[in-house]
Design an enzyme around this catalytic site. Sequence first.
Site, mmCIF file in Angstrom:
data_model
loop_
_atom_site.group_PDB
_atom_site.id
_atom_site.type_symbol
_atom_site.label_atom_id
_atom_site.label_comp_id
_atom_site.label_asym_id
_atom_site.label_seq_id
_atom_site.Cartn_x
_atom_site.Cartn_y
_atom_site.Cartn_z
ATOM 1 N N ASN A 117 1.643 3.525 11.473
ATOM 2 C CA ASN A 117 0.868 3.996 12.633
ATOM 3 C C ASN A 117 1.258 3.189 13.859
ATOM 4 O O ASN A 117 1.835 2.097 13.737
ATOM 5 C CB ASN A 117 -0.637 3.820 12.368
ATOM 6 C CG ASN A 117 -0.998 2.391 12.012
ATOM 7 O OD1 ASN A 117 -0.865 1.974 10.864
ATOM 8 N ND2 ASN A 117 -1.392 1.631 13.005
ATOM 9 N N TYR A 173 -8.700 -9.730 2.684
ATOM 10 C CA TYR A 173 -9.906 -9.045 3.181
ATOM 11 C C TYR A 173 -10.792 -8.501 2.061
ATOM 12 O O TYR A 173 -11.954 -8.158 2.289
ATOM 13 C CB TYR A 173 -9.555 -7.924 4.172
ATOM 14 C CG TYR A 173 -8.776 -6.747 3.604
ATOM 15 C CD1 TYR A 173 -9.379 -5.797 2.789
ATOM 16 C CD2 TYR A 173 -7.428 -6.589 3.908
ATOM 17 C CE1 TYR A 173 -8.667 -4.728 2.281
ATOM 18 C CE2 TYR A 173 -6.699 -5.530 3.405
ATOM 19 C CZ TYR A 173 -7.328 -4.601 2.591
ATOM 20 O OH TYR A 173 -6.616 -3.545 2.088
ATOM 21 N N MET A 218 -2.112 -6.748 7.223
ATOM 22 C CA MET A 218 -3.134 -7.608 6.613
ATOM 23 C C MET A 218 -2.662 -8.250 5.304
ATOM 24 O O MET A 218 -3.466 -8.513 4.412
ATOM 25 C CB MET A 218 -4.409 -6.783 6.355
ATOM 26 C CG MET A 218 -4.975 -6.138 7.611
ATOM 27 S SD MET A 218 -6.339 -5.051 7.230
ATOM 28 C CE MET A 218 -6.553 -4.226 8.824
ATOM 29 N N SER A 219 -1.380 -8.493 5.193
ATOM 30 C CA SER A 219 -0.870 -9.053 3.925
ATOM 31 C C SER A 219 0.393 -9.876 4.181
ATOM 32 O O SER A 219 0.675 -10.268 5.307
ATOM 33 C CB SER A 219 -0.556 -7.911 2.948
ATOM 34 O OG SER A 219 0.539 -7.159 3.408
ATOM 35 N N SER A 261 0.815 -1.221 0.000
ATOM 36 C CA SER A 261 0.000 0.000 0.000
ATOM 37 C C SER A 261 0.843 1.262 0.000
ATOM 38 O O SER A 261 1.663 1.468 0.890
ATOM 39 C CB SER A 261 -0.889 0.044 1.246
ATOM 40 O OG SER A 261 -1.710 -1.066 1.303
ATOM 41 N N HIS A 279 -5.511 -8.534 -1.504
ATOM 42 C CA HIS A 279 -5.667 -8.774 -0.072
ATOM 43 C C HIS A 279 -6.765 -9.808 0.186
ATOM 44 O O HIS A 279 -7.782 -9.830 -0.514
ATOM 45 C CB HIS A 279 -6.029 -7.472 0.649
ATOM 46 C CG HIS A 279 -4.917 -6.481 0.680
ATOM 47 N ND1 HIS A 279 -4.787 -5.490 -0.252
ATOM 48 C CD2 HIS A 279 -3.869 -6.340 1.540
ATOM 49 C CE1 HIS A 279 -3.709 -4.765 0.030
ATOM 50 N NE2 HIS A 279 -3.126 -5.267 1.111
#
Length: 273
Positions: A236, A86, A212-213, A31, A84
């Site tokens: 973050n 998700y 998430m990857s 990303s 992804h």
Amino acid sequence: MTEAGKKAAEAAAYLKSLRPVCPDIGLILGSGLGSLAEQLVDEIKIPYEDIPHMPAATVAGHTGHLVLGQWCQKEVACFQGRFHYYEGHSMAEVTFPVRLLAALGSKKMFITNAAGGINPRFLPGDIMLITDHINFMGDNPLIGANDDRLGPRFPSLSTVYDPRLAGLLKETAAQKGITLREGVYIGVSGPSLETPAELRAFARWGADAVGMSTVPEVIAACHAGLKVLAMSVITNLAHGEFHHEVKHEQVLAVAGKTGSILASLLEGVCTRL
Ligand code: HPA
């Protein structure tokens, strides 16, 4: 051959018809980190929809192109945009780029992602070399019939992150004066972010960053015998009371700003190979 193997072979045959060379390195960019692909020379840029069996990339910040070209005098295949879990992609779809790299004859994969920093010493903008992972995605890309021509039924993951490539990355960081963190990445399915209790649990398990990857791609790469170098950009904080503030736009913005440093690190590794 399994369905996945056949599809990857067909996609590889199409790509070989466009550029009949074997990529030394495959790059899967996370990303906000796709800009490295613009540094390739003598390149061809192929929209994912033109590649047989390639799923369509849907997430904002993932442009969905495969760029084949030269980078630091090496032949590379750069996936600008990934799939992804998700988003609803199956594990076979998530790992299709890795199967394609293996079918093209590539022996190395560099993979990057955006991640939340569980380790309290990490700050947004830090770069972390992934030294190990925890698969908490609730799935595994190798479930189902195994094709012994693609890889073993029970691949060992004990040295999945290649120590030599990691060493070259550390050497590059030291030489360029770039601070490089190291740690364990925990892969979750998402798309919901983690609860405070989950983050406390992950910290106790020894995780330093969460995302998430990457875990499915790394497992498939290990299965296919590719040597892996993986890095996270910490976008973050993912501990204490800070986590509720995470916004996808912030993740993309921090990743975007850090992209050039990451590219410079990978360039160092590429030239040292
Ligand atoms: N959690 C999960 N995935 C992420 C995060 C996070 O805090 N930041 C970037 N990807």
